[in-house]
Design an enzyme around this catalytic site. Structure first.
Site, PDB file in Angstrom:
ATOM      1  N   LYS A 202     -77.963 -10.887 -99.313  1.00  0.00           N
ATOM      2  CA  LYS A 202     -76.628 -11.675 -98.467  1.00  0.00           C
ATOM      3  C   LYS A 202     -75.789 -10.636 -98.088  1.00  0.00           C
ATOM      4  O   LYS A 202     -75.811  -9.486 -98.563  1.00  0.00           O
ATOM      5  CB  LYS A 202     -76.146 -12.868 -99.171  1.00  0.00           C
ATOM      6  N   ARG A 242     -82.086 -17.861-106.797  1.00  0.00           N
ATOM      7  CA  ARG A 242     -83.055 -18.011-105.659  1.00  0.00           C
ATOM      8  C   ARG A 242     -82.999 -16.773-105.049  1.00  0.00           C
ATOM      9  O   ARG A 242     -81.855 -16.236-104.589  1.00  0.00           O
ATOM     10  CB  ARG A 242     -82.250 -18.907-104.661  1.00  0.00           C
TER      11      ARG A 242
HETATM   12  N1  HH2 Z   1     -79.226 -19.585 -99.392  1.00  0.00           N
HETATM   13  C1  HH2 Z   1     -79.895 -19.525 -98.086  1.00  0.00           C
HETATM   14  C2  HH2 Z   1     -80.831 -20.657 -97.744  1.00  0.00           C
HETATM   15  N2  HH2 Z   1     -80.941 -21.584 -98.610  1.00  0.00           N
HETATM   16  N3  HH2 Z   1     -80.140 -22.730-100.851  1.00  0.00           N
HETATM   17  C3  HH2 Z   1     -79.491 -22.504-101.991  1.00  0.00           C
HETATM   18  N4  HH2 Z   1     -79.512 -23.719-102.766  1.00  0.00           N
HETATM   19  N5  HH2 Z   1     -78.833 -21.550-102.293  1.00  0.00           N
HETATM   20  C4  HH2 Z   1     -78.503 -20.551-101.306  1.00  0.00           C
HETATM   21  O1  HH2 Z   1     -77.887 -19.721-101.578  1.00  0.00           O
HETATM   22  C5  HH2 Z   1     -79.187 -20.441-100.135  1.00  0.00           C
HETATM   23  C6  HH2 Z   1     -80.081 -21.801 -99.677  1.00  0.00           C
HETATM   24  C7  HH2 Z   1     -79.844 -18.647 -97.176  1.00  0.00           C
HETATM   25  O2  HH2 Z   1     -80.956 -17.517 -97.414  1.00  0.00           O
HETATM   26  P1  HH2 Z   1     -82.355 -17.346 -96.617  1.00  0.00           P
HETATM   27  O3  HH2 Z   1     -83.153 -18.486 -96.863  1.00  0.00           O
HETATM   28  O4  HH2 Z   1     -83.208 -16.039 -96.995  1.00  0.00           O
HETATM   29  O5  HH2 Z   1     -82.211 -17.179 -95.240  1.00  0.00           O
HETATM   30  P2  HH2 Z   1     -82.001 -17.987 -94.014  1.00  0.00           P
HETATM   31  O6  HH2 Z   1     -81.182 -19.160 -94.109  1.00  0.00           O
HETATM   32  O7  HH2 Z   1     -81.460 -17.347 -92.733  1.00  0.00           O
HETATM   33  O8  HH2 Z   1     -83.513 -18.625 -93.881  1.00  0.00           O
END
Ligand code: HH2
Length: 274
Positions: A202, A242
């Site tokens: 992040k 995660r």
């Molecule tokens: N962060 C993201 C997405 N989903 N779910 C939970 N429970 N906790 C988190 O911190 C979280 C989440 C954002 O990360 P990422 O999926 O890598 O990116 P994107 O939202 O751009 O797909």
């Protein structure tokens, strides 16, 4: 030895902030999901809509078309969660074999209750489109933890047997807000609700770990900070982290589990563990 669990991130999207486009093809997504399971992921989190700051929403039909075939392919091999804020998408993923709803809107617990699924309850201020414009709290730790506990109680009262609370690192939070929440995680653990934390790759890691050029570390150079913050969360008592880099995090989780819960040095000295 019991260890904190690891949730592997699988973004079936063209635009996720760290891996957008890499797993949009269902076969590539399936292969990556299976590889994460092989590397020790306890849960694979399948998402069809990016929640990065400024992301544009995806129509439900499109999100379902991205997510469902991948969930179907993975579910016989590993526990699958669906990362969505849409009831329609969550329902389709549960019907395809997912058994956890991961919900940054913190609103879908009735559906999880009805399906007998686990539920991840995430705190977010605002929506992904605007959440990073000017996040503001009087008391970020009190407000976020208070919100999580009251929603978790509601979800449990509605019949969800398995609830995780997640402070939503980066979801309507400044760098200082994220750090305060991480620092105070033990207090959230003390509430008794299983804790899930997602810091992987992040933006705050990049902004705190400037490169030699004085610029924030780009996504591909945030692995050490991701591992450090996941380890911090696990040491604080998180039940699950995660992450994108599963193998490295599983190793850290094993070491945290063994350090916290034994085998201790006495057992090693007595030849019971080597
Ligand atoms: N962060 C993201 C997405 N989903 N779910 C939970 N429970 N906790 C988190 O911190 C979280 C989440 C954002 O990360 P990422 O999926 O890598 O990116 P994107 O939202 O751009 O797909």
């Amino acid at each position: 030895m019991a260890r904190p669990q690891v949730m592997g991130v699988l973004n079936v999207t063209p635009d996720s902030f760290s891996d957008g486009g890499r797993y949009l093809d269902p076969e590539a997504a399936l292969a990556h999901g299976l590889a994460m399971a092989g590397a020790g992921a306890d849960v694979v989190d399948v998402g069809g809509e990016s929640s990065r700051p400024g992301a544009t929403p995806v129509p439900a039909a499109e999100e379902k078309a991205r997510v469902v075939p991948v969930v179907e392919g993975l579910a016989p091999h590993v526990r699958v969660s669906v990362d969505t804020v849409k009831a329609e998408v969550a329902a389709a993923a549960l019907a395809a074999g997912a058994s956890v709803v991961n919900d940054i809107s913190a609103a879908l617990w009735p559906l999880a209750a009805e399906a007998g699924a686990g539920y991840v309850l995430v705190h977010m201020q605002g929506t992904p489109a605007t959440m990073q414009v000017s996040p503001r709290y009087d008391d970020v730790v009190g407000e976020v933890f208070g919100f999580l506990v009251s929603r978790a109680e509601q979800a449990a009262a509605a019949g969800v047997d398995e609830v995780w609370v997640d402070p939503g690192i980066g979801f309507g939070k400044t760098v200082a807000h994220n750090l305060a929440l991480l620092r105070h995680l033990p207090e959230l653990v003390d509430t008794g609700w299983p804790l899930l934390v997602g810091t992987s790759r992040k933006g705050f890691i990049g902004r705190l770990a400037l490169g030699p050029d004085g610029e924030p570390a780009p996504v591909e150079r945030r692995r050490p900070g991701s591992l450090a913050t996941a380890t911090w969360a696990m040491l604080a008592g998180a039940s699950m982290v995660r992450v994108h880099d599963v193998a490295a995090t599983v190793q850290a989780a094993v070491l945290v589990g063994d350090t916290r819960l034994g085998p201790d040095l006495g057992a090693v000295a007595a030849g019971k563990a080597s």
